[in-house]
Design a protein around this motif. Structure first.
Motif, PDB file in Angstrom:
ATOM      1  N   TRP A  19       0.803  -1.124  -0.047  1.00  0.00           N
ATOM      2  CA  TRP A  19      -0.013  -0.138  -0.014  1.00  0.00           C
ATOM      3  C   TRP A  19       0.839   1.216  -0.033  1.00  0.00           C
ATOM      4  O   TRP A  19       0.608   2.197  -0.648  1.00  0.00           O
ATOM      5  CB  TRP A  19      -1.041  -0.004   1.189  1.00  0.00           C
ATOM      6  CG  TRP A  19      -2.265   0.548   0.932  1.00  0.00           C
ATOM      7  CD1 TRP A  19      -2.429   1.772   0.570  1.00  0.00           C
ATOM      8  CD2 TRP A  19      -3.424  -0.089   1.182  1.00  0.00           C
ATOM      9  NE1 TRP A  19      -3.963   2.199   0.766  1.00  0.00           N
ATOM     10  CE2 TRP A  19      -4.404   0.868   0.835  1.00  0.00           C
ATOM     11  CE3 TRP A  19      -3.622  -1.317   1.791  1.00  0.00           C
ATOM     12  CZ2 TRP A  19      -6.011   0.637   0.945  1.00  0.00           C
ATOM     13  CZ3 TRP A  19      -5.199  -1.408   1.681  1.00  0.00           C
ATOM     14  CH2 TRP A  19      -6.220  -0.559   1.591  1.00  0.00           C
ATOM     15  N   ASN A  66      -0.060   3.982  -2.874  1.00  0.00           N
ATOM     16  CA  ASN A  66      -0.350   5.588  -2.619  1.00  0.00           C
ATOM     17  C   ASN A  66       0.739   6.217  -2.917  1.00  0.00           C
ATOM     18  O   ASN A  66       0.654   7.291  -3.690  1.00  0.00           O
ATOM     19  CB  ASN A  66      -0.708   5.709  -1.178  1.00  0.00           C
ATOM     20  CG  ASN A  66      -1.957   5.260  -0.620  1.00  0.00           C
ATOM     21  OD1 ASN A  66      -2.824   4.710  -1.337  1.00  0.00           O
ATOM     22  ND2 ASN A  66      -2.348   5.277   0.694  1.00  0.00           N
ATOM     23  N   ALA A 109       3.469  11.038   0.866  1.00  0.00           N
ATOM     24  CA  ALA A 109       2.222  10.017   0.837  1.00  0.00           C
ATOM     25  C   ALA A 109       2.708   8.793   1.134  1.00  0.00           C
ATOM     26  O   ALA A 109       1.638   8.241   1.917  1.00  0.00           O
ATOM     27  CB  ALA A 109       1.902  10.013  -0.794  1.00  0.00           C
ATOM     28  N   ASN A 163       2.531   9.383   5.188  1.00  0.00           N
ATOM     29  CA  ASN A 163       1.189   9.242   5.589  1.00  0.00           C
ATOM     30  C   ASN A 163       0.595   8.009   5.694  1.00  0.00           C
ATOM     31  O   ASN A 163       0.002   7.675   6.589  1.00  0.00           O
ATOM     32  CB  ASN A 163       0.358  10.309   4.865  1.00  0.00           C
ATOM     33  CG  ASN A 163       0.833  11.661   5.345  1.00  0.00           C
ATOM     34  OD1 ASN A 163       1.448  12.103   6.269  1.00  0.00           O
ATOM     35  ND2 ASN A 163       0.356  12.547   4.261  1.00  0.00           N
ATOM     36  N   THR A 164       0.964   7.270   4.608  1.00  0.00           N
ATOM     37  CA  THR A 164       0.233   5.597   4.526  1.00  0.00           C
ATOM     38  C   THR A 164       0.841   4.979   5.568  1.00  0.00           C
ATOM     39  O   THR A 164       0.053   4.400   6.394  1.00  0.00           O
ATOM     40  CB  THR A 164       0.439   5.113   3.279  1.00  0.00           C
ATOM     41  OG1 THR A 164      -0.048   6.070   2.236  1.00  0.00           O
ATOM     42  CG2 THR A 164       0.012   3.873   3.080  1.00  0.00           C
ATOM     43  N   LEU A 209      -5.032   1.884   6.445  1.00  0.00           N
ATOM     44  CA  LEU A 209      -4.502   2.235   5.085  1.00  0.00           C
ATOM     45  C   LEU A 209      -5.603   2.857   4.272  1.00  0.00           C
ATOM     46  O   LEU A 209      -5.127   3.726   3.440  1.00  0.00           O
ATOM     47  CB  LEU A 209      -4.063   1.028   4.532  1.00  0.00           C
ATOM     48  CG  LEU A 209      -2.808   0.263   5.194  1.00  0.00           C
ATOM     49  CD1 LEU A 209      -2.611  -1.064   5.003  1.00  0.00           C
ATOM     50  CD2 LEU A 209      -1.584   1.079   4.947  1.00  0.00           C
ATOM     51  N   VAL A 215      -6.528   6.947   5.048  1.00  0.00           N
ATOM     52  CA  VAL A 215      -5.527   7.955   4.809  1.00  0.00           C
ATOM     53  C   VAL A 215      -5.592   7.883   3.114  1.00  0.00           C
ATOM     54  O   VAL A 215      -5.021   8.793   2.505  1.00  0.00           O
ATOM     55  CB  VAL A 215      -4.276   7.630   5.382  1.00  0.00           C
ATOM     56  CG1 VAL A 215      -3.703   6.507   4.637  1.00  0.00           C
ATOM     57  CG2 VAL A 215      -3.364   9.097   5.167  1.00  0.00           C
ATOM     58  N   THR A 216      -5.988   6.900   2.309  1.00  0.00           N
ATOM     59  CA  THR A 216      -5.989   6.703   1.073  1.00  0.00           C
ATOM     60  C   THR A 216      -6.188   7.985   0.110  1.00  0.00           C
ATOM     61  O   THR A 216      -5.532   8.510  -0.621  1.00  0.00           O
ATOM     62  CB  THR A 216      -6.436   5.471   0.681  1.00  0.00           C
ATOM     63  OG1 THR A 216      -5.604   4.318   0.867  1.00  0.00           O
ATOM     64  CG2 THR A 216      -6.319   5.618  -1.146  1.00  0.00           C
ATOM     65  N   ALA A 230      -3.678  10.888   1.334  1.00  0.00           N
ATOM     66  CA  ALA A 230      -2.008  10.601   1.307  1.00  0.00           C
ATOM     67  C   ALA A 230      -1.214  11.601   1.041  1.00  0.00           C
ATOM     68  O   ALA A 230      -0.304  12.111   1.606  1.00  0.00           O
ATOM     69  CB  ALA A 230      -1.838   9.270   0.895  1.00  0.00           C
ATOM     70  N   ALA A 265      -2.282  12.586   9.212  1.00  0.00           N
ATOM     71  CA  ALA A 265      -2.394  11.361   8.825  1.00  0.00           C
ATOM     72  C   ALA A 265      -2.504  10.345  10.042  1.00  0.00           C
ATOM     73  O   ALA A 265      -3.240   9.218   9.970  1.00  0.00           O
ATOM     74  CB  ALA A 265      -1.281  10.661   8.186  1.00  0.00           C
ATOM     75  N   THR A 301     -10.408  14.474   4.370  1.00  0.00           N
ATOM     76  CA  THR A 301      -9.484  15.149   3.329  1.00  0.00           C
ATOM     77  C   THR A 301     -10.074  16.458   3.168  1.00  0.00           C
ATOM     78  O   THR A 301      -9.143  17.351   3.080  1.00  0.00           O
ATOM     79  CB  THR A 301      -9.610  14.418   2.041  1.00  0.00           C
ATOM     80  OG1 THR A 301      -9.178  13.019   2.022  1.00  0.00           O
ATOM     81  CG2 THR A 301      -8.773  14.926   0.886  1.00  0.00           C
TER      82      THR A 301
END
Length: 408
Positions: free
Chosen positions: A173, A177, A191, A194-195, A229, A232-233, A236, A244, A289
């Motif tokens: 993942w 991302n 990204a 954050n992931t 996961l 946050v996608t 990200a 995050a 977001t």
């Protein structure tokens, strides 16, 4: 992977990212022919719309991974009772009529939700909300498994595989991302960070909630990681790492509470909780977001409500409503006619015997090993329950499949 890759090659990518209007693409990129826009029939050069930093063929291959995984998530809601050929037909139709348009609307620079300003960095709506909503609708149409028990719906089939799969997901993942930046740059770095952060935070929160109730569940911890996961996608590449971590915590608490509510009151049979872990996470992540996104992080994004732009929150809500309603309608439109004509659900008899045998003619234990065989690990004094059907583990003598079928 086989079905969607072929569909994507022939027309899926062209429908999602080819020249066309704001709602749908065209056949211009069919069989991955890009001559008209790049001057390179083999797609070895970038194009000016979709892949300005990488060859468009690389972009098409990368986007194929999104197209493949999305209907695969839906399978988690119907596994154990849906017929194979109807499922294969569903994957083709759903990918073409549902996934490709939503992908167009949000991921393509030509899509109307993209132009409107809705943000989805790596698939909160396109992948998780669309598949989660469709999974819920599919589960309701198919009905419950013959032995469905909402109080034991969290029992894992094979915990070692669950842990292994979660580890593979977590690592993969990060690339999933991070790759949405289409470059090795600062956006990719944020990204990826954050992931990883959201996954860790969500997993820890899930463990702490479990511990407060007396038992830490390994499968629950894995679910928490997946929730982080997925949550946050959509954000990200648009938020700071601190947000995050917060989003991972929020997603874990909300989904955990939703699962408790589902178990106690709702009782629909979403086999692997695809809607809970992906659909709910997609909603939470897309909403957050609109709160936390920051144009200083990614100039291609926007400021959220916390940074003086509350309108962005409404744009995110609009994306949620459009994705969920469209996915639900298309899924029902595909499955209901199939359900009322030739049928899409295996009989209780076949479910009791097991689809390994009745559908595939194979066995979990290998050739020559039957459920009641002395060679079956389930009959060993040292055998655990992982991978062994509960009815077999708890039954002293189980008749062979042919006899069982007669009894049923």
């Amino acid at each position: 992977m086989a079905i969607v890759t072929v569909q994507w090659f022939f027309f899926g990518f062209s429908f999602a990212f080819g020249p066309g209007n704001t709602g749908f693409g065209s056949f211009q990129f069919s069989v991955l022919n890009f001559h008209s826009t790049t001057g390179s029939v083999y797609g070895l050069l970038p194009d000016t719309v979709n892949s300005q930093t990488i060859p468009i063929l690389a972009f098409a291959g990368y986007q194929a991974s999104f197209a493949v995984i999305t209907p695969a998530l839906i399978s988690g809601a119907v596994v154990g009772r849906m017929k194979l050929l109807p499922y294969m037909l569903f994957v083709v139709l759903w990918s073409t009529v549902c996934y490709d348009p939503i992908c167009r609307w949000i991921f393509s620079p030509l899509g109307w939700l993209h132009i409107y300003g809705a943000l989805d960095f790596a698939g909160g709506c396109v992948v998780h909300l669309s598949s989660g909503t469709s999974a819920l609708v599919a589960a309701l149409i198919l009905g419950k498994r013959h032995d469905f028990d909402p109080k034991n719906s969290f029992d894992a089939h094979n915990l070692p595989f669950t842990v292994l799969g979660t580890g593979l997901l977590w690592v993969g993942w990060i690339g999933f991302n991070g790759g949405s930046s289409l470059a090795s740059n600062g956006v990719a770095a944020i990204a990826m960070t954050n992931t990883n952060t959201a996954a860790a935070a969500a997993g820890l929160v899930w463990i702490l909630i479990d511990a407060a109730q007396g038992t830490v569940s390994i499968s629950g911890a894995c679910s928490g990681i997946v929730v982080g996961l997925a949550t946050v996608t959509p954000a990200a590449g648009y938020i700071q790492p601190g947000y995050a971590l917060l989003m991972g915590c929020i997603g874990s608490v909300i989904v955990y509470g939703w699962l408790k509510l589902k178990t106690r009151y709702l009782h629909f049979d979403d086999t692997l909780d695809a809607f809970s872990c992906h659909g709910m996470s997609g909603i939470v992540g897309t909403f957050c977001t609109g709160l936390f996104c920051q144009i200083d992080i990614n100039s291609a994004g926007a400021n959220g409500a916390f940074y003086g732009n509350p309108v962005q929150l409404w744009k995110q809500i609009a994306a949620i409503l459009v994705t969920a309603s469209f996915s639900a309608a298309i899924t029902a439109g595909i499955l209901l006619p199939m359900h009322f004509t030739f049928g899409i659900t295996h009989t209780s008899e076949d479910q009791i015997i097991g689809l390994d045998q009745t559908l595939h003619g194979e066995s979990w234990f290998g050739p020559g090993h039957h459920a009641n065989s002395s060679k079956n690990p389930a009959n060993s004094n040292n055998a655990g329950n992982a991978g062994i059907p509960l009815a077999i583990v708890n039954t002293a003598a189980v008749p062979p499949p042919a006899q069982l079928k007669t009894q049923v």
